[in-house]
Scaffold this motif. Structure first.
Motif, PDB file in Angstrom:
ATOM      1  N   VAL A 116      17.429 -31.898 -31.676  1.00  0.00           N
ATOM      2  CA  VAL A 116      16.525 -32.976 -32.089  1.00  0.00           C
ATOM      3  C   VAL A 116      15.138 -32.408 -32.384  1.00  0.00           C
ATOM      4  CG1 VAL A 116      15.348 -35.069 -31.313  1.00  0.00           C
ATOM      5  CG2 VAL A 116      17.810 -34.827 -30.969  1.00  0.00           C
ATOM      6  N   LEU A 117      14.638 -31.543 -31.494  1.00  0.00           N
ATOM      7  CA  LEU A 117      13.316 -30.930 -31.719  1.00  0.00           C
ATOM      8  C   LEU A 117      13.289 -30.147 -33.031  1.00  0.00           C
ATOM      9  CD1 LEU A 117      12.385 -29.785 -28.103  1.00  0.00           C
ATOM     10  CD2 LEU A 117      11.156 -31.474 -29.484  1.00  0.00           C
ATOM     11  N   GLY A 144      11.460 -29.818 -38.581  1.00  0.00           N
ATOM     12  CA  GLY A 144      11.829 -29.677 -39.988  1.00  0.00           C
ATOM     13  C   GLY A 144      11.524 -30.932 -40.785  1.00  0.00           C
ATOM     14  N   ASN A 145      10.991 -31.933 -40.106  1.00  0.00           N
ATOM     15  CA  ASN A 145      10.646 -33.227 -40.708  1.00  0.00           C
ATOM     16  C   ASN A 145      11.845 -33.907 -41.361  1.00  0.00           C
ATOM     17  OD1 ASN A 145       8.503 -34.926 -40.621  1.00  0.00           O
ATOM     18  ND2 ASN A 145       7.211 -33.722 -41.988  1.00  0.00           N
ATOM     19  N   LYS A 146      13.048 -33.688 -40.788  1.00  0.00           N
ATOM     20  CA  LYS A 146      14.265 -34.274 -41.348  1.00  0.00           C
ATOM     21  C   LYS A 146      14.714 -35.513 -40.584  1.00  0.00           C
ATOM     22  CE  LYS A 146      16.094 -29.866 -42.983  1.00  0.00           C
ATOM     23  NZ  LYS A 146      16.123 -28.762 -42.035  1.00  0.00           N
ATOM     24  N   TYR A 158       4.520 -35.376 -35.796  1.00  0.00           N
ATOM     25  CA  TYR A 158       5.187 -35.366 -37.109  1.00  0.00           C
ATOM     26  C   TYR A 158       5.351 -36.760 -37.711  1.00  0.00           C
ATOM     27  CZ  TYR A 158       6.142 -30.401 -36.573  1.00  0.00           C
ATOM     28  OH  TYR A 158       6.007 -29.047 -36.430  1.00  0.00           O
ATOM     29  N   GLU A 159       4.801 -37.755 -37.017  1.00  0.00           N
ATOM     30  CA  GLU A 159       4.834 -39.157 -37.481  1.00  0.00           C
ATOM     31  C   GLU A 159       6.244 -39.643 -37.762  1.00  0.00           C
ATOM     32  OE1 GLU A 159       2.045 -39.481 -40.721  1.00  0.00           O
ATOM     33  OE2 GLU A 159       0.356 -38.950 -39.435  1.00  0.00           O
ATOM     34  N   MET A 184      19.539 -39.019 -38.770  1.00  0.00           N
ATOM     35  CA  MET A 184      19.186 -38.224 -39.949  1.00  0.00           C
ATOM     36  C   MET A 184      19.200 -39.029 -41.246  1.00  0.00           C
ATOM     37  SD  MET A 184      18.610 -35.621 -38.265  1.00  0.00           S
ATOM     38  CE  MET A 184      18.213 -34.468 -39.558  1.00  0.00           C
ATOM     39  N   ASP A 185      19.970 -40.094 -41.281  1.00  0.00           N
ATOM     40  CA  ASP A 185      20.142 -40.886 -42.502  1.00  0.00           C
ATOM     41  C   ASP A 185      19.115 -42.019 -42.575  1.00  0.00           C
ATOM     42  OD1 ASP A 185      21.954 -41.722 -44.846  1.00  0.00           O
ATOM     43  OD2 ASP A 185      21.815 -43.546 -43.631  1.00  0.00           O
ATOM     44  N   ALA A 186      18.423 -42.126 -43.686  1.00  0.00           N
ATOM     45  CA  ALA A 186      17.369 -43.134 -43.846  1.00  0.00           C
ATOM     46  C   ALA A 186      17.922 -44.562 -43.739  1.00  0.00           C
ATOM     47  CB  ALA A 186      16.656 -42.944 -45.180  1.00  0.00           C
ATOM     48  N   GLY A 187      19.116 -44.791 -44.275  1.00  0.00           N
ATOM     49  CA  GLY A 187      19.717 -46.128 -44.222  1.00  0.00           C
ATOM     50  C   GLY A 187      20.028 -46.564 -42.801  1.00  0.00           C
TER      51      GLY A 187
END
Length: 103
Positions: A27-28, A33-35, A60-61, A87-90
């Motif tokens: 997770v870190l 990686g801002n992913k 990292y907001e 990880m998925d925006a949806g």
């Protein structure tokens, strides 16, 4: 079914879809990686883990939520974990909607 249950079901779906990274180190890495789209940490995670994850997500907001217990998270994804990155925006968007309207 309440929003908390729906959120946990959605976590299970995301896990099966391969859209979660679990475990503190993974997770870190995704936060750095801002992913990561959303980070969840168990309310009963250790204080140092909680602080480290919260500090990184703030820096990292990345949205952060800590309203589930380790047992709830573990049951939802089928593995014993205290920290998860979506990880998925949806999936992250839907989870945030459910979590914000909860309560």
């Amino acid at each position: 079914m309440g929003n908390k249950a729906k959120s946990l079901n959605l976590l299970g779906l995301a896990m099966r879809a391969g859209q979660l990274v679990t475990g503190e180190e993974g997770v870190l890495e995704e936060i750095r990686g801002n992913k990561a789209q959303l980070v969840l940490i168990a309310t009963d995670a250790g204080a140092s883990t909680h602080k480290r994850i919260q500090d990184k997500t703030t820096y990292y907001e990345i949205p952060f939520y800590d309203g589930f217990t380790q047992a709830e998270i573990s049951h939802a994804i089928g593995r014993s974990r205290t920290t998860i990155a979506v990880m998925d925006a949806g999936f992250a968007k839907k989870l945030k909607e459910l979590l914000q309207s909860e309560g």
